[in-house]
Design a protein around this motif. Structure first.
Motif, PDB file in Angstrom:
ATOM      1  N   VAL A 144       0.820  -1.208   0.000  1.00  0.00           N
ATOM      2  CA  VAL A 144       0.000   0.000   0.000  1.00  0.00           C
ATOM      3  C   VAL A 144       0.857   1.263   0.000  1.00  0.00           C
ATOM      4  O   VAL A 144       0.470   2.297  -0.546  1.00  0.00           O
ATOM      5  N   PHE A 145       2.032   1.187   0.625  1.00  0.00           N
ATOM      6  CA  PHE A 145       2.924   2.342   0.634  1.00  0.00           C
ATOM      7  C   PHE A 145       3.818   2.368  -0.602  1.00  0.00           C
ATOM      8  O   PHE A 145       4.302   3.432  -0.991  1.00  0.00           O
ATOM      9  N   LEU A 146       4.025   1.219  -1.205  1.00  0.00           N
ATOM     10  CA  LEU A 146       4.811   1.170  -2.435  1.00  0.00           C
ATOM     11  C   LEU A 146       4.014   1.673  -3.629  1.00  0.00           C
ATOM     12  O   LEU A 146       4.592   2.192  -4.593  1.00  0.00           O
ATOM     13  N   LEU A 147       2.693   1.544  -3.564  1.00  0.00           N
ATOM     14  CA  LEU A 147       1.840   1.952  -4.683  1.00  0.00           C
ATOM     15  C   LEU A 147       2.032   3.412  -5.081  1.00  0.00           C
ATOM     16  O   LEU A 147       2.216   3.714  -6.266  1.00  0.00           O
ATOM     17  N   PRO A 148       2.036   4.378  -4.131  1.00  0.00           N
ATOM     18  CA  PRO A 148       2.273   5.774  -4.536  1.00  0.00           C
ATOM     19  C   PRO A 148       3.657   5.983  -5.149  1.00  0.00           C
ATOM     20  O   PRO A 148       3.816   6.817  -6.045  1.00  0.00           O
ATOM     21  N   VAL A 180     -11.065   7.435  -6.794  1.00  0.00           N
ATOM     22  CA  VAL A 180     -12.142   7.098  -5.865  1.00  0.00           C
ATOM     23  C   VAL A 180     -11.654   6.113  -4.814  1.00  0.00           C
ATOM     24  O   VAL A 180     -11.963   6.240  -3.620  1.00  0.00           O
ATOM     25  N   PHE A 181     -10.861   5.132  -5.236  1.00  0.00           N
ATOM     26  CA  PHE A 181     -10.346   4.140  -4.294  1.00  0.00           C
ATOM     27  C   PHE A 181      -9.502   4.801  -3.214  1.00  0.00           C
ATOM     28  O   PHE A 181      -9.621   4.483  -2.033  1.00  0.00           O
ATOM     29  N   ARG A 182      -8.627   5.720  -3.613  1.00  0.00           N
ATOM     30  CA  ARG A 182      -7.762   6.363  -2.627  1.00  0.00           C
ATOM     31  C   ARG A 182      -8.580   7.105  -1.581  1.00  0.00           C
ATOM     32  O   ARG A 182      -8.268   7.052  -0.386  1.00  0.00           O
ATOM     33  N   CYS A 227     -10.848   7.364   3.950  1.00  0.00           N
ATOM     34  CA  CYS A 227     -11.993   7.489   4.850  1.00  0.00           C
ATOM     35  C   CYS A 227     -12.120   6.282   5.782  1.00  0.00           C
ATOM     36  O   CYS A 227     -12.645   6.403   6.894  1.00  0.00           O
ATOM     37  N   LEU A 228     -11.652   5.122   5.339  1.00  0.00           N
ATOM     38  CA  LEU A 228     -11.711   3.932   6.172  1.00  0.00           C
ATOM     39  C   LEU A 228     -10.561   3.885   7.171  1.00  0.00           C
ATOM     40  O   LEU A 228     -10.756   3.631   8.367  1.00  0.00           O
ATOM     41  N   LEU A 229      -9.341   4.129   6.711  1.00  0.00           N
ATOM     42  CA  LEU A 229      -8.167   3.922   7.547  1.00  0.00           C
ATOM     43  C   LEU A 229      -7.935   5.030   8.563  1.00  0.00           C
ATOM     44  O   LEU A 229      -7.376   4.772   9.635  1.00  0.00           O
ATOM     45  N   LEU A 274      -1.915  10.187   3.175  1.00  0.00           N
ATOM     46  CA  LEU A 274      -1.250  10.154   1.872  1.00  0.00           C
ATOM     47  C   LEU A 274      -2.258   9.970   0.753  1.00  0.00           C
ATOM     48  O   LEU A 274      -2.227  10.691  -0.254  1.00  0.00           O
ATOM     49  N   TYR A 275      -3.172   9.022   0.913  1.00  0.00           N
ATOM     50  CA  TYR A 275      -4.148   8.759  -0.142  1.00  0.00           C
ATOM     51  C   TYR A 275      -5.158   9.897  -0.276  1.00  0.00           C
ATOM     52  O   TYR A 275      -5.595  10.216  -1.383  1.00  0.00           O
ATOM     53  N   ALA A 276      -5.523  10.509   0.841  1.00  0.00           N
ATOM     54  CA  ALA A 276      -6.467  11.629   0.776  1.00  0.00           C
ATOM     55  C   ALA A 276      -5.843  12.803   0.015  1.00  0.00           C
ATOM     56  O   ALA A 276      -6.499  13.441  -0.807  1.00  0.00           O
TER      57      ALA A 276
END
Length: 261
Positions: free
Chosen positions: A29-33, A103-105, A110-112, A254-256
């Motif tokens: 999940v952190f490697l994706l960005p 949208v996924f990010r 919002c979940l994490l 990060l995702y937000a």
């Protein structure tokens, strides 16, 4: 792939897995960005590349957990049974219905974010009543694992970053959650990577993984994961919960930020 991409991928995989393996998170999940923003891996090829990272990286941590007799058990079987069909469905959804990531990010953020904050509050200010020792029921865990498997198939995340905070927040010890989540990540990542490889044979576009980059990142993750799993027994349970909560909050921020830019 250039030498600097390989070097950056290896170093990123090693450092991320070193920090995340003790709490059952592969680090994908952190490697994706990094892959999207720095290494410019095209979409949707970034998803199977991340799954390939999981396939190569997680055996290091799993080997260490197995040496300590913490691998296997009913929780592992439940997570694998739920995430395995989910990841195949998620891969099909990603290729044919949902190639984007914005949208996924936002949904993950919002979940994490509340999950991470919840773990921090429950760890620093524990309730006077003990949490139920049984944790969530089998059906609830299987349903959660299936949903996380679908998300993993769509976006190439192992699922530990979502499963870990939820299961730990429901009262299961991190020392039990971590090996089960990583084992589930490994099995579903193999299935997901194979699904994308088959789809790449018949579907146009950048669907196949970036093999060299995925293997380079995974080699770093293999070393970092083994070292991180080795460190876990030396960390107190409250420290592991705070680390898991911190990772959840960091990923949410990060995702937000990426989703809103």
């Amino acid at each position: 792939m250039s030498w600097w991409q390989a070097s950056l991928g290896f170093a990123s995989g090693l450092l991320i897995a070193l920090v995340t393996a003790p709490v059952g998170v592969s680090g994908a999940v952190f490697l994706l960005p990094v892959q999207l923003s720095v290494l410019n891996v095209p979409s949707p090829a970034v998803t199977p590349t991340n799954l390939l990272f999981n396939v190569v990286a997680t055996p290091g941590a799993l080997l260490r957990y197995r040496e300590r007799g913490r691998l296997g058990g009913p929780l592992t079987r439940l997570l694998v049974a739920g995430t395995l069909p989910g990841v195949v469905i998620g891969a099909l959804v990603r290729v044919f219905l949902l190639p984007g990531t914005q949208v996924f990010r936002l949904l993950v953020a919002c979940l994490l974010l509340p999950l991470g904050l919840w773990l921090w509050v429950r760890t620093l200010r524990p309730r006077h009543r003990p949490a139920p020792s049984g944790g969530p029921g089998h059906r609830a865990i299987a349903a959660l694992a299936f949903a996380v498997g679908v998300a993993g198939g769509i976006y190439g995340i192992g699922g530990g970053s979502i499963l870990g905070p939820i299961l730990a927040g429901r009262g299961l010890p991190v020392s039990r959650v971590a090996p089960a989540a990583l084992a589930s990540t490994f099995v579903t990542s193999v299935a997901g990577a194979l699904t994308y490889a088959v789809l790449a044979l018949t579907t146009p576009g950048a669907i196949a993984p970036e093999w060299a980059l995925g293997l380079s990142c995974g080699a770093g993750g293999l070393i970092g994961g083994y070292a991180g799993a080795h460190l876990q027994p030396r960390l107190p349970e409250n420290g592991l919960r705070l680390l898991l909560g911190t990772l959840a909050i960091a990923l949410a921020c990060l995702y937000a930020a990426e989703a809103l830019t």
